[in-house]
Enzyme design. Structure first.
Site, PDB file in Angstrom:
ATOM      1  N   GLU A  52     -24.740  11.657  19.220  1.00  0.00           N
ATOM      2  CA  GLU A  52     -24.448  10.226  19.316  1.00  0.00           C
ATOM      3  C   GLU A  52     -23.731   9.856  20.614  1.00  0.00           C
ATOM      4  OE1 GLU A  52     -23.938  12.044  16.620  1.00  0.00           O
ATOM      5  OE2 GLU A  52     -24.833  11.041  14.884  1.00  0.00           O
ATOM      6  N   PHE A 114     -18.585  10.847   0.972  1.00  0.00           N
ATOM      7  CA  PHE A 114     -19.255  11.711   1.942  1.00  0.00           C
ATOM      8  C   PHE A 114     -19.584  10.915   3.211  1.00  0.00           C
ATOM      9  CE2 PHE A 114     -23.269  13.551   3.652  1.00  0.00           C
ATOM     10  CZ  PHE A 114     -22.701  14.714   4.148  1.00  0.00           C
ATOM     11  N   GLN A 115     -19.235  11.460   4.343  1.00  0.00           N
ATOM     12  CA  GLN A 115     -19.442  10.824   5.649  1.00  0.00           C
ATOM     13  C   GLN A 115     -18.799   9.448   5.731  1.00  0.00           C
ATOM     14  OE1 GLN A 115     -23.654  11.259   6.793  1.00  0.00           O
ATOM     15  NE2 GLN A 115     -23.095  13.223   7.712  1.00  0.00           N
ATOM     16  N   LYS A 164     -24.105   0.574   3.399  1.00  0.00           N
ATOM     17  CA  LYS A 164     -25.488   0.804   2.999  1.00  0.00           C
ATOM     18  C   LYS A 164     -25.986  -0.237   1.989  1.00  0.00           C
ATOM     19  CE  LYS A 164     -28.567   4.662   1.986  1.00  0.00           C
ATOM     20  NZ  LYS A 164     -28.669   6.086   1.619  1.00  0.00           N
ATOM     21  N   MET A 482     -13.061  19.961  40.530  1.00  0.00           N
ATOM     22  CA  MET A 482     -11.924  19.074  40.782  1.00  0.00           C
ATOM     23  C   MET A 482     -10.654  19.640  40.166  1.00  0.00           C
ATOM     24  SD  MET A 482     -11.300  16.413  42.526  1.00  0.00           S
ATOM     25  CE  MET A 482     -12.451  15.041  42.734  1.00  0.00           C
TER      26      MET A 482
END
Lengths: 584, 185
Positions: A52, A114-115, A164, A482
């Protein structure tokens, strides 16, 4: 009579109405209904990323290459938390982005489902605004508002969290025209009295400088034209931040190069010695100012910015002008012309004499080698071989990024995408994917380091899947260059964890993904390797093995002022004092 | 902050007490009119914590149920530049309609309410009651061993009353934080 639709269909319909043609995303449980709606239409293309974070940077690249907002679709929980880095990046660099995230159904919120994650809570400080939509009837107008807020004023990321059950439930679709307008209507016209004060001082400036930033580019191509007109008409020297490169052409007569920590000597000394500073859409970032109490001590400062909170945040200015850069520049030019286009041309000519002396130091000179490829040389060759092409450049973050800004020339806005404010390693590859999606026929090159590249290298698979011929130009020094440079300068050359001991074979890696890999180690083979990369119709990784201990100069050591630059390794001893060490 | 004291100068001297480069901190009362939507208070508080600003007092309640508006009153301390930044940053929050700095925008009135529980018997109880009368505090609950006083006034008045109650058996205190409004029409 508005049509009744499911929440998922409303999402797709609203995106279409907003003119979205591409969505970058990754499916998951809480966002399945929206993916089902996407499956059943052909207007919006979905680019399946591999992580993502990649979706957010791809959307940033897309947004910066087109001027349109980038759209991201992720699932709940880890999908949303993985988007946080890209949202923060977009917030820092003022990139318009709409993130749509799935959420567990409303009746499960708060149960550690969940999630489940508190997505609006987590993203509150890294978004311009966000919403949790609890009712399908509010969904369409929320998405329309999200587009307005992401793009109006100072652009930035917004997030719409959609449970959802809200995606499954039905409600009438509300069109953009029917959605209530928000009170968020940022000021676009600058105050004419302030503009006139700025013009008066401009007319009397003997050592003027224009310091432009990303705001010019965000304001649209017309703003870059106005800026060029102002520079040409006044003969004022111009420098730019990393974010503003391309607004004024690098091939232009008045161009001094980038300013700041790794800016040119002429740009930084001109900033330090000017008597009039016109800051156009930049924000006096610490990479620009160096030591603030020694910043441009003798200048009259004008600051044009759309964000009122940028005014006097770091540097106190004499004339603040709040508004959209395009509108302000237009009015500035109008007022200046109506008063007879006056400048102190003789004094400015003298000022140029001084600047030309600084330019004669050729601060970007480096010692080339016939045995090993110098990173600066690699970029100069890349520039020489691609400068006339329809070219877009992205970068990762580190030495290679600064060298790209120094040695590549950008003559147009929207051609250079880099993570400026947040400094996100792993930005460049997914950003190049987003740019290539927006401009399938153009040449898109990501200037990368070996370390940064590995942070999101899974997106090579995205490039392969969607036939995006992005070129990954890796300046491979087997170091976190760097970090190594800073350790050399201020940690007694103790190189703690800043080298890559087990780098992948980038050629095999490219081949494993289904692309082409090229290795080059000899300066004599460099041009051929670059040509081979350009000629291949598909994703390429060019593993350009370069000098391992090259440092990036010029450098304003942290805690120092613009006139205290170091130019070469010999000057680095004790360059940073105790106060500077605590800075980043 | 280091003081640059010259020999012979004192804290009472008008000279040399402070590094002239240091700006003095000021206390300001800000009235912030917001959309009463979910998370709006978190946005405001998150701004203060995230950017390292001070909150001396914060009061919030819905003031217009039909218009879904709430008013947040914040008392904050900072240098003038920081106060300006706070106001500008608050203005960037989307559900914020208006930010008024009551400290600089003309005269204003500030009030805070507090409830104080004072437990004791005998002389202390009598003295507490007597002082409450002087401060015009009301008794809103009473037992044979305790009072709950309600007092309204400026934060300084409540501070003073609280200090007096402490030796007299102050056992619990609840303060509302400041509500403030500009004077005049």
């Amino acid at each position: 009579m508005s049509r009744e639709m499911t929440g998922a269909q409303i999402v797709v319909e609203a995106l279409k109405e907003q003119g979205v043609d591409t969505v970058f995303g990754y499916p998951g449980g809480a966002v399945l209904p929206i993916y089902d709606a996407i499956f059943q239409q052909n207007d919006i293309k979905h680019i399946l990323v591999r992580h993502e974070q990649g979706a957010t940077h791809a959307a940033e690249g897309y947004a910066r290459a087109t001027g349109k907002p980038g759209v991201v679709l992720v699932t709940s929980g880890p999908g949303a938390t993985n988007a946080v880095t890209g949202m923060t990046d977009a917030l820092m660099d003022s990139i318009p982005m709409i993130v749509l995230s799935g959420q567990v159904p409303t009746f499960m919120i708060g149960n550690d489902a969940f999630q489940e994650a508190d997505t609006v809570g987590i993203t509150r400080p890294c978004s311009k605004h966000n919403w949790l939509v609890k009712d399908t009837a509010d969904l369409a107008e929320t998405i329309h508002q999200a587009f307005h807020i992401a793009t109006a004023g100072r652009p930035g990321p917004v997030l719409v969290d959609i449970p959802k059950d809200v995606q499954f439930a039905s409600a009438p679709y509300k069109t953009k025209a029917k959605a209530p307008t928000t009170h968020y209507q940022p000021q676009v016209k600058g105050d004419l009295a302030e503009i006139t004060r700025a013009v008066e001082a401009f007319e009397n400036a003997e050592r003027p400088i224009i310091y432009s930033g990303g705001g010019v580019i965000n304001s649209g191509v017309a703003s870059s034209q106005l800026l060029r007109e102002l520079v040409a008409g006044s003969n004022a020297p111009i420098t730019s931040t990393l974010m503003g490169l391309g607004a004024y052409p690098a091939s232009g007569d008045n161009w001094l190069g980038m300013l700041g920590m790794h800016g040119t000597v002429e740009a930084n000394l001109a900033m330090h010695g000017c008597d009039y500073m016109l800051c156009v859409g930049a924000r006096f970032d610490d990479r620009i100012t160096g030591r603030t109490d020694a910043f441009s001590p003798d200048s009259f400062k004008v600051h044009m910015d759309i964000d009122p909170s940028s005014i006097n945040k770091i540097i106190h200015v004499d004339v603040p002008i709040i508004g959209d850069i395009g509108h302000i520049l237009e009015d500035f030019l109008k007022v200046w012309k109506s008063r007879g286009r006056k400048t102190k041309s003789a004094a400015i000519k003298k000022w140029w004499g001084q600047i030309n002396e600084w330019q004669a130091r050729n601060c970007l000179d480096y010692t080339n080698s016939s045995k090993i490829i110098k990173p600066q040389h690699a970029l100069q060759r890349l520039e020489a071989l691609t400068k006339n092409m329809d070219r877009y450049i992205t970068t990762e973050v580190g030495q290679h990024q600064m060298w790209a800004a120094q040695y590549l020339n950008f003559d147009d806005p929207h051609r250079f995408m880099t993570s400026g404010g947040l400094g996100t390693m792993g930005y460049g590859l997914p950003a190049s994917v987003g740019v290539q999606v927006a401009h399938p026929e153009s040449l898109v090159i990501n200037i990368a380091g070996d370390a940064s590249f590995q942070m999101n290298m899974q997106e090579m698979a995205t490039a392969i899947q969607f036939n995006l011929p992005v070129k990954q130009f890796i300046l491979n020094n087997e170091r976190l260059g760097m970090v190594r440079q800073w350790q050399q300068l201020l940690h007694g050359e103790r190189y703690s964890q800043s080298w890559s001991e087990s780098l992948p074979d980038f050629v095999k890696l490219a081949e494993a993904f289904g692309g082409k890999g090229i290795l080059v180690t000899d300066p004599a083979d460099l041009d051929e390797a670059i040509k081979e990369m350009l000629a291949y119709d598909g994703p390429v990784i060019l593993d350009c093995v370069v000098e391992k201990h090259e440092n990036c100069f010029p450098m304003i050591p942290s805690g120092k002022a613009h006139n205290e630059m170091i130019l070469c390794d010999e000057e680095t001893a004790d360059a940073i004092d105790a106060a500077g060490k605590t800075r980043v | 902050m280091t003081l640059h004291l010259k020999k012979g100068s004192s804290r009472k001297s008008a000279y040399d007490l402070k590094n002239p480069l240091d700006e003095l901190e000021e206390t300001h009362t800000l009235a912030v009119l917001v959309d009463n939507e979910a998370g709006v208070l978190a946005r405001v508080i998150g701004l203060f914590s995230g950017r390292g600003y001070n909150i001396d007092s914060l009061t919030v309640a819905e003031t217009d149920a039909e218009g879904h508006r709430s008013r947040i009153t914040i008392v904050t301390t900072g240098t003038p530049a920081v106060i300006e930044q706070i106001k500008a940053q608050l203005g960037l929050i989307i559900p914020v309609y208006r930010v008024n700095d009551l400290t600089v925008e003309g005269p204003s009135v500030e009030r805070e309410m507090a409830l104080l529980k004072v437990a004791g018997t005998g002389d202390k109880r009598v003295e507490a009651m007597r002082l409450a009368d002087i401060f015009r505090a009301n008794v809103v609950d009473s037992t044979l061993e305790s009072f709950v006083f309600e007092i309204t006034g400026t934060p300084e008045k409540i501070d003073a009353f609280t200090d007096l109650m402490r030796p007299l058996g102050l056992s619990d205190i609840a303060r509302t934080g400041v509500a403030a409004m500009a004077r005049g029409a």
